[in-house]
Write a protein that holds these residues in place. Structure first.
Motif, short mmCIF file in Angstrom:
data_model
loop_
_atom_site.label_atom_id
_atom_site.label_comp_id
_atom_site.label_asym_id
_atom_site.label_seq_id
_atom_site.Cartn_x
_atom_site.Cartn_y
_atom_site.Cartn_z
N GLN A 21 -1.95 -4.96 -14.20
CA GLN A 21 -0.69 -4.87 -13.29
C GLN A 21 0.28 -3.75 -14.00
O GLN A 21 0.81 -3.14 -13.31
N VAL B 97 -14.08 -11.37 -1.31
CA VAL B 97 -13.42 -11.77 -2.45
C VAL B 97 -13.49 -13.38 -2.56
O VAL B 97 -13.81 -14.08 -3.64
N THR B 98 -13.46 -13.90 -1.54
CA THR B 98 -13.10 -15.47 -1.18
C THR B 98 -14.65 -16.10 -1.57
O THR B 98 -14.91 -16.96 -2.44
N LEU C 237 -2.35 -2.31 -4.84
CA LEU C 237 -1.66 -2.35 -5.56
C LEU C 237 -0.66 -3.52 -5.90
O LEU C 237 -0.43 -4.17 -6.90
N LYS C 238 -0.31 -3.98 -4.71
CA LYS C 238 0.63 -5.06 -4.79
C LYS C 238 0.79 -5.47 -3.15
O LYS C 238 0.47 -5.00 -2.22
N ASN C 239 1.09 -7.12 -3.08
CA ASN C 239 1.18 -7.50 -1.78
C ASN C 239 2.32 -8.37 -1.82
O ASN C 239 2.80 -9.05 -2.91
N ARG D 134 -7.53 -12.28 4.16
CA ARG D 134 -6.82 -13.14 3.03
C ARG D 134 -7.15 -12.47 1.58
O ARG D 134 -6.23 -12.31 0.95
N GLY D 135 -8.36 -12.57 1.40
CA GLY D 135 -8.79 -12.01 0.03
C GLY D 135 -8.66 -10.81 0.00
O GLY D 135 -8.66 -10.22 -0.94
N ARG D 136 -8.98 -9.90 1.08
CA ARG D 136 -9.17 -8.53 0.99
C ARG D 136 -7.62 -7.61 0.80
O ARG D 136 -7.60 -6.53 0.25
N GLU E 19 -5.66 -8.94 -1.53
CA GLU E 19 -5.11 -9.16 -2.85
C GLU E 19 -5.28 -7.88 -3.69
O GLU E 19 -6.02 -7.10 -3.32
N PRO E 20 -4.33 -7.71 -4.85
CA PRO E 20 -4.30 -6.75 -5.76
C PRO E 20 -5.48 -6.25 -6.54
O PRO E 20 -6.08 -7.38 -6.65
N PHE E 21 -5.77 -4.89 -6.63
CA PHE E 21 -7.03 -4.71 -7.08
C PHE E 21 -8.42 -4.73 -6.37
O PHE E 21 -9.47 -4.54 -6.80
N VAL E 22 -8.19 -5.05 -4.91
CA VAL E 22 -9.19 -5.18 -4.22
C VAL E 22 -9.44 -3.71 -3.47
O VAL E 22 -8.38 -3.20 -3.12
N ALA F 264 -0.97 -0.68 -12.40
CA ALA F 264 -0.52 -0.57 -11.35
C ALA F 264 0.81 -0.02 -10.82
O ALA F 264 1.16 0.73 -10.08
N ASP G 34 -14.36 -13.63 3.68
CA ASP G 34 -14.19 -12.34 2.92
C ASP G 34 -14.92 -12.50 1.81
O ASP G 34 -14.99 -13.10 1.14
#
Lengths: 189, 271
Positions: free
Chosen positions: B94, A176-177, B12-14, B49-51, B53-56, B97, A174
Motif C-alpha cells: 500500500q 481472485v475469489t 491501486l485503490k478502490n 467484485r474480486g477483480r 481489489e487493489p493489486f489485481v 501504491a 472471478d
C-alpha cells in the motif's frame, strides 16, 4: 429540503426531489411524526459502552443478554454487520464493533478504531475465542491480520471463511475469489 | 455509447461509489493513471467484485464517459495472493501504491512505472521469511526505483555539492534540499566547497552502513547483502534507510505517505 435529502447515502437529485414532494403531500401530523422519529433516534441512540453496537441504552441488548455465550466475541467493522449476522440466527455469542477498518492509504490507523477496548475484553479469562468477521478486501485483510497479531497472545483467534457465495456459479466466479476459495478449502467431515 | 479502449492495468485503490458501484484507480501501461467506475462491482454476484481489489492486474475494456470512464470487462492476469497473508507485505504494497499515485501521470503511457511497480510487488509477495528486514529492504528498493523513474532519486554515490565519490566515510550528510548525500567538510581547505555557494540544510547523518545500503538501492537487484535478513543490525539499518528515503520522498512530492504510519506501528515498536 431537496438539498438536505441529497446528503443521505444513495439519494441522488431525482430521488431527493421525489421524497421531498412525497413529504409535502403528507399531512402535517405525519410529517411531524417522521421529523420527531429522526430527532428522537438521534438523541436517544448512542453506542454500547461494551461492544460499540448501536444502542438506546449504555449497554446494548446483546451485551445484557445473559443467555448469550460470553466466551466468544465476534468482531465486525460496522453495526450493519451485527444486524446481518443476527439474521443468520447461527451465532449466540457477543459482538465487538470496530467502527471501520484500517485503511493506511486513507490515513485510518488502528488508533481511530475501537481496538483498545477489544484487547481489554479479549484479555479477560472469560473470553475463549475471538472470531474476526471482517470483509475480505485489502483494508479488511489489513485489519484482520493486525487484530490477529494483537489478540493471539490472549486467546484463540479465528476468522470467518471466504470464497464463493451460496448459489454462486463456479464458472462465473472471478479468479481472485476462486483462488481464495481454493486457499480456504477444508476437509470433508 | 462512448469510445472504448483496452488497457492492461494494476488496481491501486478502490472506493465505494453510489449504491453498488466502485470507483477504481488503475495504473495502466498504455494510459497511465485511469479512474473508472466498475458498475455493480459491490454486488454479491458481480464478476468484477474480486477483480477491482487493489493489486489485481487485469486486461481491461473501458468505455469513455463524460466525467468518468466505465470498466465493462476485466480479465485477471495476476492477483498477488501472497500479499494478503502477511501484514507487513500488505502495508509495504500500500505504501508503494501511494507512491505510484503520487508520481504517476494520466493520459500518457506509463509502461516503465507499471513494470517497476509490478516487479516490486512480485518481489514483496515472494519474500519467504517475512522478517521486518526483508520487507523493509524490498520496500526501500521499490521506493528508490519509483523515485528514479520520476527523476527524483537521491544522489548517493557522489557528493551533491562537490561531485566527489562517497565510499565508507563516517558521518555523511544527507540533504533533501540538495538532493542526496554530501561529503563531510574536508580537513584540507583547498578541497572545500567554494565560499560563494551556500551549504544546504542538512537533514540527516548517515553511518557507513546506511550509505552502503542506500548505494545498493541503485542496482536492479538486492542480492549482495552482507547480513542475514533476520540480523537485528540489518533490520535497524533498513529501518533508518527507509525513514531517510520516506522523508526525502515526502519533501519532494509534498505529500505525506499515510501507509507509513502503520509501518511504524508494526516495526518501530519491535526495536
Amino acid at each position: 429540503m431537496i438539498e438536505q435529502l441529497q446528503k443521505l447515502p444513495g439519494v441522488g437529485p431525482k430521488t431527493a426531489q421525489r421524497l421531498a414532494l412525497h413529504i409535502l403531500n403528507r399531512s402535517e401530523d405525519e410529517v411531524q411524526g417522521i421529523a420527531q422519529a429522526l430527532i428522537d433516534a438521534k438523541k436517544q441512540v448512542g453506542f454500547c459502552q461494551t461492544c460499540f453496537h448501536l444502542s438506546a441504552q449504555s449497554t446494548c441488548e446483546i451485551c445484557r443478554n445473559r443467555d448469550r455465550d460470553s466466551s466468544t466475541i465476534c468482531v465486525v467493522s460496522d453495526s450493519r454487520d451485527v444486524i446481518a449476522l443476527e439474521k443468520t440466527r447461527e451465532y449466540d455469542g457477543k459482538y465487538h464493533v470496530l467502527g471501520g477498518v484500517i485503511s493506511p492509504m486513507d490515513g485510518i490507523g488502528p488508533e481511530q478504531l475501537h481496538i483498545q477496548p477489544l484487547v481489554r475484553r479479549a484479555s479477560t479469562p472469560e473470553v475463549r475465542e475471538v472470531i474476526l468477521a471482517i470483509s475480505p478486501s485489502v483494508e479488511g485483510e489489513t485489519t484482520t491480520l493486525y487484530l490477529g497479531q494483537l489478540l493471539k497472545p490472549f486467546t484463540k483467534v479465528t476468522r470467518i471463511a471466504f470464497g464463493l457465495p451460496m448459489g454462486g456459479d463456479l464458472e462465473y466466479a472471478d479468479e481472485v475469489t476462486l483462488a481464495r476459495a481454493l486457499e480456504g478449502r477444508r476437509e470433508l467431515d | 455509447m462512448g469510445q472504448t479502449y483496452k488497457a492492461t492495468g494494476i488496481n491501486l485503490k478502490n472506493m465505494p461509489f453510489g449504491e453498488t458501484d466502485c470507483l477504481v484507480t488503475v495504473l495502466t501501461s498504455e494510459w497511465g493513471i485511469v479512474r473508472a467506475v466498475a458498475p455493480g462491482a459491490r454486488k454479491q454476484k458481480s464478476r468484477l467484485r474480486g477483480r477491482v481489489e487493489p493489486f489485481v492486474v487485469n486486461e481491461l475494456l473501458i468505455v469513455q464517459g463524460r466525467s468518468l470512464d466505465k470498466i465493462i470487462q476485466a480479465d485477471t492476469l495476476e492477483s498477488y495472493p501472497r500479499l494478503s497473508r502477511d501484514l507487513g507485505k500488505l502495508t509495504a504494497s500500500q505504501y508503494l501504491a501511494e507512491l505510484v499515485l503520487a508520481v504517476g501521470l494520466s493520459e500518457q503511457a506509463q509502461t516503465e512505472l507499471y513494470d517497476v511497480f509490478n516487479e516490486h510487488l512480485r518481489r514483496i509477495s515472494e519474500i519467504t521469511q517475512s522478517s521486518p528486514g526483508a520487507i523493509l529492504s524490498r520496500l526501500t528498493h521499490g521506493t528508490f526505483h519509483i523515485l528514479a523513474l520520476a527523476g527524483l532519486a537521491p544522489q548517493v554515490h557522489h557528493c551533491c555539492l562537490t561531485g566527489r565519490s562517497l565510499k565508507g566515510q563516517d558521518r555523511i550528510q544527507f540533504s533533501f534540499e540538495a538532493g542526496g548525500a554530501i561529503a563531510p567538510e574536508p580537513l584540507d581547505p583547498t578541497q572545500a566547497v567554494p565560499q560563494s555557494s551556500t551549504r544546504p540544510r542538512i537533514d540527516r547523518y548517515l553511518n557507513p552502513k546506511e550509505l552502503q545500503l542506500l548505494q545498493k538501492l541503485t542496482a536492479a537487484d538486492l542480492d549482495d547483502l552482507n547480513d542475514p535478513p533476520e540480523a537485528p543490525s540489518f533490520e535497524t539499518s533498513w529501518l533508518r534507510v527507509e525513514k531517510v528515503l520516506r522523508d526525502y520522498s515526502q519533501y519532494h512530492l509534498d505529500k505525506t505517505i499515510r501507509s507509513a504510519t502503520l509501518l511504524d506501528t508494526l516495526y518501530v515498536t519491535e526495536f
